[in-house]
Motif scaffolding. Structure first.
Motif, PDB file in Angstrom:
ATOM      1  N   ALA A 145       0.829  -1.211   0.000  1.00 37.33           N
ATOM      2  CA  ALA A 145       0.000   0.000   0.000  1.00 37.33           C
ATOM      3  C   ALA A 145       0.864   1.262   0.000  1.00 37.33           C
ATOM      4  N   LEU A 146       1.928   1.269   0.798  1.00 42.42           N
ATOM      5  CA  LEU A 146       2.822   2.427   0.840  1.00 42.42           C
ATOM      6  C   LEU A 146       3.531   2.623  -0.504  1.00 42.42           C
ATOM      7  N   ALA A 147       3.986   1.531  -1.092  1.00 48.80           N
ATOM      8  CA  ALA A 147       4.688   1.625  -2.376  1.00 48.80           C
ATOM      9  C   ALA A 147       3.761   2.156  -3.467  1.00 48.80           C
ATOM     10  N   LYS A 148       2.537   1.654  -3.524  1.00 54.14           N
ATOM     11  CA  LYS A 148       1.589   2.109  -4.539  1.00 54.14           C
ATOM     12  C   LYS A 148       1.268   3.591  -4.370  1.00 54.14           C
ATOM     13  N   HIS A 149       1.159   4.022  -3.114  1.00 58.12           N
ATOM     14  CA  HIS A 149       0.770   5.408  -2.855  1.00 58.12           C
ATOM     15  C   HIS A 149       1.913   6.388  -3.090  1.00 58.12           C
ATOM     16  N   PHE A 150       3.097   6.058  -2.569  1.00 57.69           N
ATOM     17  CA  PHE A 150       4.204   7.008  -2.599  1.00 57.69           C
ATOM     18  C   PHE A 150       5.142   6.812  -3.791  1.00 57.69           C
ATOM     19  N   GLN A 151       5.194   5.633  -4.363  1.00 56.09           N
ATOM     20  CA  GLN A 151       6.057   5.402  -5.520  1.00 56.09           C
ATOM     21  C   GLN A 151       5.346   4.491  -6.518  1.00 56.09           C
ATOM     22  N   PRO A 152       4.319   5.031  -7.186  1.00 59.67           N
ATOM     23  CA  PRO A 152       3.515   4.212  -8.095  1.00 59.67           C
ATOM     24  C   PRO A 152       4.298   3.647  -9.277  1.00 59.67           C
ATOM     25  N   SER A 153       5.476   4.207  -9.555  1.00 55.29           N
ATOM     26  CA  SER A 153       6.285   3.680 -10.659  1.00 55.29           C
ATOM     27  C   SER A 153       7.018   2.392 -10.298  1.00 55.29           C
ATOM     28  N   LEU A 154       7.047   2.046  -9.004  1.00 50.65           N
ATOM     29  CA  LEU A 154       7.737   0.833  -8.587  1.00 50.65           C
ATOM     30  C   LEU A 154       7.044  -0.391  -9.181  1.00 50.65           C
ATOM     31  N   VAL A 155       7.814  -1.232  -9.825  1.00 49.70           N
ATOM     32  CA  VAL A 155       7.261  -2.420 -10.476  1.00 49.70           C
ATOM     33  C   VAL A 155       7.145  -3.546  -9.466  1.00 49.70           C
ATOM     34  N   LEU A 156       5.909  -3.925  -9.148  1.00 51.27           N
ATOM     35  CA  LEU A 156       5.660  -5.041  -8.252  1.00 51.27           C
ATOM     36  C   LEU A 156       5.244  -6.266  -9.057  1.00 51.27           C
ATOM     37  N   PRO A 157       5.622  -7.454  -8.630  1.00 51.29           N
ATOM     38  CA  PRO A 157       5.181  -8.661  -9.339  1.00 51.29           C
ATOM     39  C   PRO A 157       3.650  -8.688  -9.383  1.00 51.29           C
ATOM     40  N   PRO A 158       3.066  -8.919 -10.546  1.00 51.02           N
ATOM     41  CA  PRO A 158       1.603  -8.870 -10.650  1.00 51.02           C
ATOM     42  C   PRO A 158       0.941 -10.138 -10.112  1.00 51.02           C
ATOM     43  N   ASN A 159      -0.281  -9.956  -9.651  1.00 56.60           N
ATOM     44  CA  ASN A 159      -1.159 -11.074  -9.290  1.00 56.60           C
ATOM     45  C   ASN A 159      -0.499 -12.050  -8.310  1.00 56.60           C
ATOM     46  N   VAL A 160       0.102 -11.500  -7.255  1.00 57.17           N
ATOM     47  CA  VAL A 160       0.696 -12.357  -6.226  1.00 57.17           C
ATOM     48  C   VAL A 160      -0.406 -12.777  -5.258  1.00 57.17           C
ATOM     49  N   GLN A 161      -0.619 -14.067  -5.156  1.00 58.90           N
ATOM     50  CA  GLN A 161      -1.613 -14.596  -4.224  1.00 58.90           C
ATOM     51  C   GLN A 161      -1.065 -15.864  -3.584  1.00 58.90           C
ATOM     52  N   VAL A 162      -1.384 -16.061  -2.331  1.00 62.04           N
ATOM     53  CA  VAL A 162      -0.857 -17.213  -1.600  1.00 62.04           C
ATOM     54  C   VAL A 162      -1.972 -17.903  -0.829  1.00 62.04           C
ATOM     55  N   GLU A 163      -1.793 -19.200  -0.655  1.00 61.47           N
ATOM     56  CA  GLU A 163      -2.737 -19.962   0.164  1.00 61.47           C
ATOM     57  C   GLU A 163      -2.453 -19.694   1.635  1.00 61.47           C
ATOM     58  N   VAL A 164      -3.497 -19.424   2.369  1.00 57.95           N
ATOM     59  CA  VAL A 164      -3.386 -19.089   3.788  1.00 57.95           C
ATOM     60  C   VAL A 164      -4.260 -20.044   4.592  1.00 57.95           C
ATOM     61  N   ILE A 165      -3.786 -20.446   5.757  1.00 57.05           N
ATOM     62  CA  ILE A 165      -4.579 -21.259   6.674  1.00 57.05           C
ATOM     63  C   ILE A 165      -4.993 -20.384   7.847  1.00 57.05           C
ATOM     64  N   THR A 166      -6.280 -20.278   8.075  1.00 59.61           N
ATOM     65  CA  THR A 166      -6.804 -19.529   9.218  1.00 59.61           C
ATOM     66  C   THR A 166      -7.198 -20.509  10.315  1.00 59.61           C
ATOM     67  N   ILE A 167      -6.602 -20.319  11.477  1.00 61.23           N
ATOM     68  CA  ILE A 167      -6.898 -21.163  12.629  1.00 61.23           C
ATOM     69  C   ILE A 167      -7.832 -20.397  13.557  1.00 61.23           C
ATOM     70  N   GLU A 168      -8.942 -21.036  13.928  1.00 63.79           N
ATOM     71  CA  GLU A 168      -9.897 -20.412  14.849  1.00 63.79           C
ATOM     72  C   GLU A 168     -10.087 -21.320  16.067  1.00 63.79           C
ATOM     73  N   SER A 169     -10.078 -20.711  17.228  1.00 65.73           N
ATOM     74  CA  SER A 169     -10.305 -21.463  18.466  1.00 65.73           C
ATOM     75  C   SER A 169     -11.787 -21.433  18.805  1.00 65.73           C
ATOM     76  N   THR A 170     -12.413 -22.608  18.833  1.00 61.47           N
ATOM     77  CA  THR A 170     -13.831 -22.717  19.175  1.00 61.47           C
ATOM     78  C   THR A 170     -13.972 -23.540  20.452  1.00 61.47           C
ATOM     79  N   LYS A 171     -15.161 -23.618  20.962  1.00 63.77           N
ATOM     80  CA  LYS A 171     -15.378 -24.392  22.191  1.00 63.77           C
ATOM     81  C   LYS A 171     -15.161 -25.886  21.955  1.00 63.77           C
TER      82      LYS A 171
END
Length: 330
Positions: A145-171
């Motif tokens: 977010a900072l790079a896009k806002h303050f240095q929009p010319s910076l080339v970021l790898p496109p379409n970076v997405q990763v698999e994430v595991i969300t752990i939730e504590s239930t009863k």
């Protein structure tokens, strides 16, 4: 035997164990990156680009980030980065030693960043707790977010997405859920046209030799008056000496021998030389892409060519406009 690039040594992915039951209060949630996500090539490239961007931005302050996960959590580097990007000074202590003071400082920095980004705290995927707890995903979201806002010319790898595991504590115990988290969009490649070396190495590697030959000829023309010559761009610029002498010849700088190491004998002295050279190039408006000094020292061909081409491009254009034949292959 050549050492591996320093970045790869320091950024070696680590596996994260899911939390024990007592680590999460009931109803609490926490995201984890499985090992397969950490070794995703685009995910690693995004970290590398952002690390180089931070190091280039903070070059004059002699701050070097090794790991986005380990180095940014306490707010010190984020403090310097945000002040540099936003051109403002935050009223916050420079050195915070206790957990309480570090979190307070981090909170001030994040609040200022959110205001600059025109985002409410409830809208952002980062917080004091996630950044302080070294949540890599939250840290990456913030930096993107900072790079896009303050240095929009910076080339970021496109379409970076990763698999994430969300752990939730239930009863009934821990519950896990897989999801995909998007870090950059499909349009991040805009601006790539001015960084020709990404395209050159990926799409036309057979032309790299021709580019090197043209730059070698150019460099040797300029260094000949010093009685020096270059045969290998990949190795002879690694210690920064030839690079500093070349900049001096082309830009009219006189560098006192006390300012750099003429015969560097350690990696630290080489990094000092290359850092000084990059500072000079940045001051002259010649670097439009972040370059990590350690990549040059580690003989990274793309980084070395990127720096030398910035000099080549300016001075060949200048010679051409003055009516001097270029004499280099097209």
């Amino acid at each position: 035997m050549e050492s591996d690039p320093l970045y790869n040594l320091l950024q070696h992915p680590k596996e994260m164990e899911p939390p024990a039951m007592e680590d999460l209060p009931q109803g609490g949630k926490k995201k984890y990156l499985p090992p397969g996500s950490r070794t995703d090539l685009k995910f690693e490239e995004l970290q590398k680009v952002l690390t180089e961007w931070i190091n280039a931005t903070l070059l004059h302050e002699h701050i070097v980030v090794r790991s986005l996960e380990e180095d940014l959590f306490d707010g010190l580097i984020l403090h310097h980065l945000f002040q540099k990007l936003a051109s403002l000074k935050l009223e916050v202590e420079e050195i915070a030693l206790t957990v309480t003071s570090q979190k307070r400082k981090l909170g001030i920095v994040l609040e200022a960043a959110n205001q600059s980004l025109q985002l409410q705290e409830s809208q952002v995927p980062w917080s004091v707790e996630t950044i302080f707890n070294k949540d890599l995903l939250a840290t990456l979201h913030l930096l993107v977010a900072l790079a896009k806002h303050f240095q929009p010319s910076l080339v970021l790898p496109p379409n970076v997405q990763v698999e994430v595991i969300t752990i939730e504590s239930t009863k009934n115990g821990l519950k896990s859920e897989k999801s995909v988290e998007q870090l950059t969009g499909a349009g991040e490649e805009r601006g790539r046209e001015w960084d020709i070396f990404d395209e050159l190495f990926k799409l036309a590697p057979e032309k790299v030799s021709a580019v090197k030959e043209a730059i070698v000829n150019f460099v040797n023309q300029k260094l000949d008056r010093l009685g020096l010559s270059v045969q290998s761009l990949d190795t002879q610029f690694a210690d920064g000496v030839f690079l500093l002498l070349l900049i001096g010849q082309l830009e009219g700088f006189f560098l006192h021998l006390k300012e750099f190491y003429l015969t560097p004998s350690s990696p630290a002295e080489m990094v000092h030389n290359v850092t000084l050279a990059l500072e000079l190039l940045k001051d002259e408006g010649l670097l439009n892409y972040p370059v990590n000094p350690e990549d040059i020292v580690n003989k990274d061909a793309k980084s070395t060519l990127r720096v030398l081409y910035s000099l080549f491009h300016r001075h060949k254009l200048r010679e051409s406009s003055d009516g001097v034949a270029q004499g280099t292959p097209s």
